[in-house]
Design a protein around this motif. Structure first.
Motif, PDB file in Angstrom:
ATOM      1  N   ARG A 321       0.782  -1.227   0.077  1.00 18.26           N
ATOM      2  CA  ARG A 321       0.058  -0.039  -0.121  1.00 18.26           C
ATOM      3  C   ARG A 321       0.680   1.422   0.040  1.00 18.26           C
ATOM      4  NH1 ARG A 321      -5.292  -0.452   0.768  1.00 18.26           N
ATOM      5  NH2 ARG A 321      -5.381   1.963   1.410  1.00 18.26           N
ATOM      6  N   LEU A 322       2.047   1.300   0.544  1.00 17.13           N
ATOM      7  CA  LEU A 322       2.732   2.210   0.707  1.00 17.13           C
ATOM      8  C   LEU A 322       3.788   2.683  -0.685  1.00 17.13           C
ATOM      9  CD1 LEU A 322       4.270   2.048   4.606  1.00 17.13           C
ATOM     10  CD2 LEU A 322       2.526   3.892   3.380  1.00 17.13           C
ATOM     11  N   THR A 323       4.023   1.308  -1.534  1.00 13.99           N
ATOM     12  CA  THR A 323       5.171   1.442  -2.400  1.00 13.99           C
ATOM     13  C   THR A 323       4.365   1.310  -3.522  1.00 13.99           C
ATOM     14  OG1 THR A 323       5.473  -0.758  -2.454  1.00 13.99           O
ATOM     15  CG2 THR A 323       6.895   0.563  -1.005  1.00 13.99           C
ATOM     16  N   GLY A 324       3.041   0.795  -3.648  1.00 14.48           N
ATOM     17  CA  GLY A 324       2.553   0.732  -4.974  1.00 14.48           C
ATOM     18  C   GLY A 324       2.861  -0.710  -5.524  1.00 14.48           C
ATOM     19  N   LEU A 325       3.910  -1.298  -4.870  1.00 15.32           N
ATOM     20  CA  LEU A 325       4.102  -2.750  -5.559  1.00 15.32           C
ATOM     21  C   LEU A 325       2.822  -3.706  -5.580  1.00 15.32           C
ATOM     22  CD1 LEU A 325       7.650  -3.131  -3.902  1.00 15.32           C
ATOM     23  CD2 LEU A 325       7.035  -2.687  -6.374  1.00 15.32           C
ATOM     24  N   ALA A 326       3.061  -4.715  -6.214  1.00 14.02           N
ATOM     25  CA  ALA A 326       1.803  -5.629  -6.330  1.00 14.02           C
ATOM     26  C   ALA A 326       2.114  -6.494  -5.006  1.00 14.02           C
ATOM     27  CB  ALA A 326       2.036  -6.622  -7.572  1.00 14.02           C
ATOM     28  N   PRO A 327       0.926  -6.820  -4.368  1.00 12.25           N
ATOM     29  CA  PRO A 327       0.924  -7.721  -3.005  1.00 12.25           C
ATOM     30  C   PRO A 327       2.036  -8.886  -3.392  1.00 12.25           C
ATOM     31  CG  PRO A 327      -1.367  -6.868  -3.465  1.00 12.25           C
ATOM     32  CD  PRO A 327      -0.395  -6.474  -4.778  1.00 12.25           C
ATOM     33  N   SER A 328       1.924  -9.773  -4.507  1.00 11.33           N
ATOM     34  CA  SER A 328       2.686 -10.636  -4.730  1.00 11.33           C
ATOM     35  C   SER A 328       4.268 -10.415  -4.760  1.00 11.33           C
ATOM     36  CB  SER A 328       2.349 -11.226  -5.978  1.00 11.33           C
ATOM     37  OG  SER A 328       2.491 -10.555  -7.102  1.00 11.33           O
ATOM     38  N   THR A 329       4.580  -9.270  -5.170  1.00 16.10           N
ATOM     39  CA  THR A 329       5.737  -8.779  -5.215  1.00 16.10           C
ATOM     40  C   THR A 329       6.126  -8.384  -3.776  1.00 16.10           C
ATOM     41  OG1 THR A 329       5.580  -7.784  -7.421  1.00 16.10           O
ATOM     42  CG2 THR A 329       7.338  -6.907  -6.086  1.00 16.10           C
ATOM     43  N   THR A 330       5.686  -8.039  -3.051  1.00 18.77           N
ATOM     44  CA  THR A 330       5.977  -7.745  -1.582  1.00 18.77           C
ATOM     45  C   THR A 330       6.200  -8.982  -0.793  1.00 18.77           C
ATOM     46  OG1 THR A 330       3.742  -7.367  -0.936  1.00 18.77           O
ATOM     47  CG2 THR A 330       5.068  -5.366  -1.402  1.00 18.77           C
ATOM     48  N   VAL A 331       5.658  -9.842  -1.303  1.00 13.19           N
ATOM     49  CA  VAL A 331       5.687 -11.264  -0.451  1.00 13.19           C
ATOM     50  C   VAL A 331       6.812 -11.739  -0.855  1.00 13.19           C
ATOM     51  CG1 VAL A 331       4.709 -13.677  -0.282  1.00 13.19           C
ATOM     52  CG2 VAL A 331       3.037 -11.636  -0.213  1.00 13.19           C
ATOM     53  N   ARG A 332       7.295 -11.820  -2.267  1.00 11.52           N
ATOM     54  CA  ARG A 332       8.469 -12.351  -2.799  1.00 11.52           C
ATOM     55  C   ARG A 332       9.707 -11.408  -2.027  1.00 11.52           C
ATOM     56  NH1 ARG A 332       9.435 -11.016  -7.813  1.00 11.52           N
ATOM     57  NH2 ARG A 332      11.259 -12.579  -7.986  1.00 11.52           N
ATOM     58  N   TRP A 333       9.854 -10.347  -1.813  1.00 11.90           N
ATOM     59  CA  TRP A 333      10.809  -9.699  -1.055  1.00 11.90           C
ATOM     60  C   TRP A 333      10.746 -10.139   0.300  1.00 11.90           C
ATOM     61  CZ3 TRP A 333      14.446  -6.780  -2.764  1.00 11.90           C
ATOM     62  CH2 TRP A 333      14.672  -6.244  -4.141  1.00 11.90           C
TER      63      TRP A 333
END
Length: 353
Positions: A321-333
């Motif tokens: 929500r803060l970075t605009g990244l896709a939720p799946s991408t933040t899970v990968r990080w």
């Protein structure tokens, strides 16, 4: 920009020909020269606004469709391109990179249609065996034609065809540079004694602290900077980020100093935080990347460290929500950070010293 010879030559050619100056006549001028001149004529009110990237993409689709031999396949190609790409591009602006990705997908669809034609087939008669051989005999990106064939199946233009699962994406690399180097680089960027443009300081800070990519930064508009009493917020995702005090001050200065030199002289841009030389467009991500490299900031290297630290501190949904990244991408990080720590755990089989 007034010294651009190609631009002046293009203008002189139009005036000498004596034809009406329209977008269509400018299209015949070609590059270089036409882009800067078109921007100047739009700002001057001679020409109406036109989304040049969208127009170029639409023309590319028409030219590419003409290479498809089978009439029915050509209609399917155009119908799919209009439904999947043009329809979305009309409602949401696309970056140069996004249009390039869409061209690549359609080029793969075109390659599939050519392959079917060489085998005496068309989309309506495509069989599983031929598709499987073509997928196995090329790069994994050929799987991107799946959307086209699913669209054809939904519209009764082909039968159901199965696709193998996409290979799992590898985890992103984290902590590529030592933390003390990142901290020192940030201190240099924020140091008021350094002769660095405020806009470049802001962009560098966004890269070093939050791991934003150049194309995400160049797409910032004035409305994405929110000044609220003593704090400055910036919006990349659904929720705005609160900037550190030093970076917030550079964001204020960047928003206040946004004149740009274009063909015809200095101009004021009321849309973009980082206006570009062409009206209606921000600076290119490659231009920003070169400017950052000139002050020692390598976006790819520091991105992994920045997002690695953020993934340690924030749950994936909040980070998204803060970075605009896709939720799946933040899970990968998040998984990448966990994997990085797991690799550094002491081995259970290690002998005691």
């Amino acid at each position: 920009m007034m010294r651009k010879r190609s631009t002046w030559r293009a203008l002189c050619q139009l005036l000498t020909d004596g034809t009406d100056i329209t977008h269509e006549t400018l299209d015949t001028v070609g590059r270089p020269g036409a882009g800067m001149l078109r921007s100047f004529l739009v700002v001057s009110g001679v020409l109406p606004e036109r989304d040049e990237r969208f127009h170029a993409f639409e023309q590319w689709i028409q030219r590419t469709a003409q290479t498809v031999i089978d009439d029915a396949d050509r209609r399917s190609f155009i119908g799919f391109a209009r439904w999947r790409h043009l329809r979305k591009a009309r409602s949401h602006s696309r970056t140069r990179g996004q249009f390039a990705g869409q061209r690549r997908e359609l080029a793969l669809v075109c390659a599939l249609l050519h392959m079917l034609h060489t085998h005496g087939l068309a989309v309506r008669s495509a069989d599983q065996a031929t598709l499987d051989v073509w997928l196995a005999d090329g790069p994994a990106e050929r799987l991107r034609v799946k959307s086209f064939l699913q669209w054809c199946r939904a519209n009764g233009a082909c039968k159901t065809l199965a696709f193998p699962s996409r290979p799992a994406h590898s985890l992103p690399a984290v902590f590529l540079i030592p933390e003390h180097e990142r901290t020192a680089l940030l201190g240099q960027i924020l140091d008021p004694q350094q002769d660095i443009d405020p806009g470049l300081r802001l962009a560098a800070g966004l890269v070093i602290i939050y791991g934003f990519r150049c194309h995400e930064i160049t797409r910032l508009s004035l409305t994405d900077i929110i000044v609220a009493q003593e704090v400055v917020l910036i919006r990349f995702g659904a929720d705005p980020l609160r900037l550190p005090e030093e970076l917030g001050e550079y964001a204020r200065q960047t928003a206040a100093r946004r004149s740009i030199t274009r063909f015809g002289g200095a101009a004021e841009d009321t849309q973009w935080l980082y206006p570009g030389p062409l009206h209606g467009h921000p600076i290119s991500s490659s231009a920003l990347s070169k400017r950052l490299a000139a002050i020692g900031v390598r976006p790819r290297a520091v991105r992994g460290v920045a997002l690695g630290h953020l993934a340690q501190q924030l749950p994936p949904p909040i980070l998204a929500r803060l970075t605009g990244l896709a939720p799946s991408t933040t899970v990968r990080w998040n998984a990448a950070v966990s994997a990085s720590y797991a690799r550094n755990l002491p081995s259970l089989n290690a002998s005691p010293e």
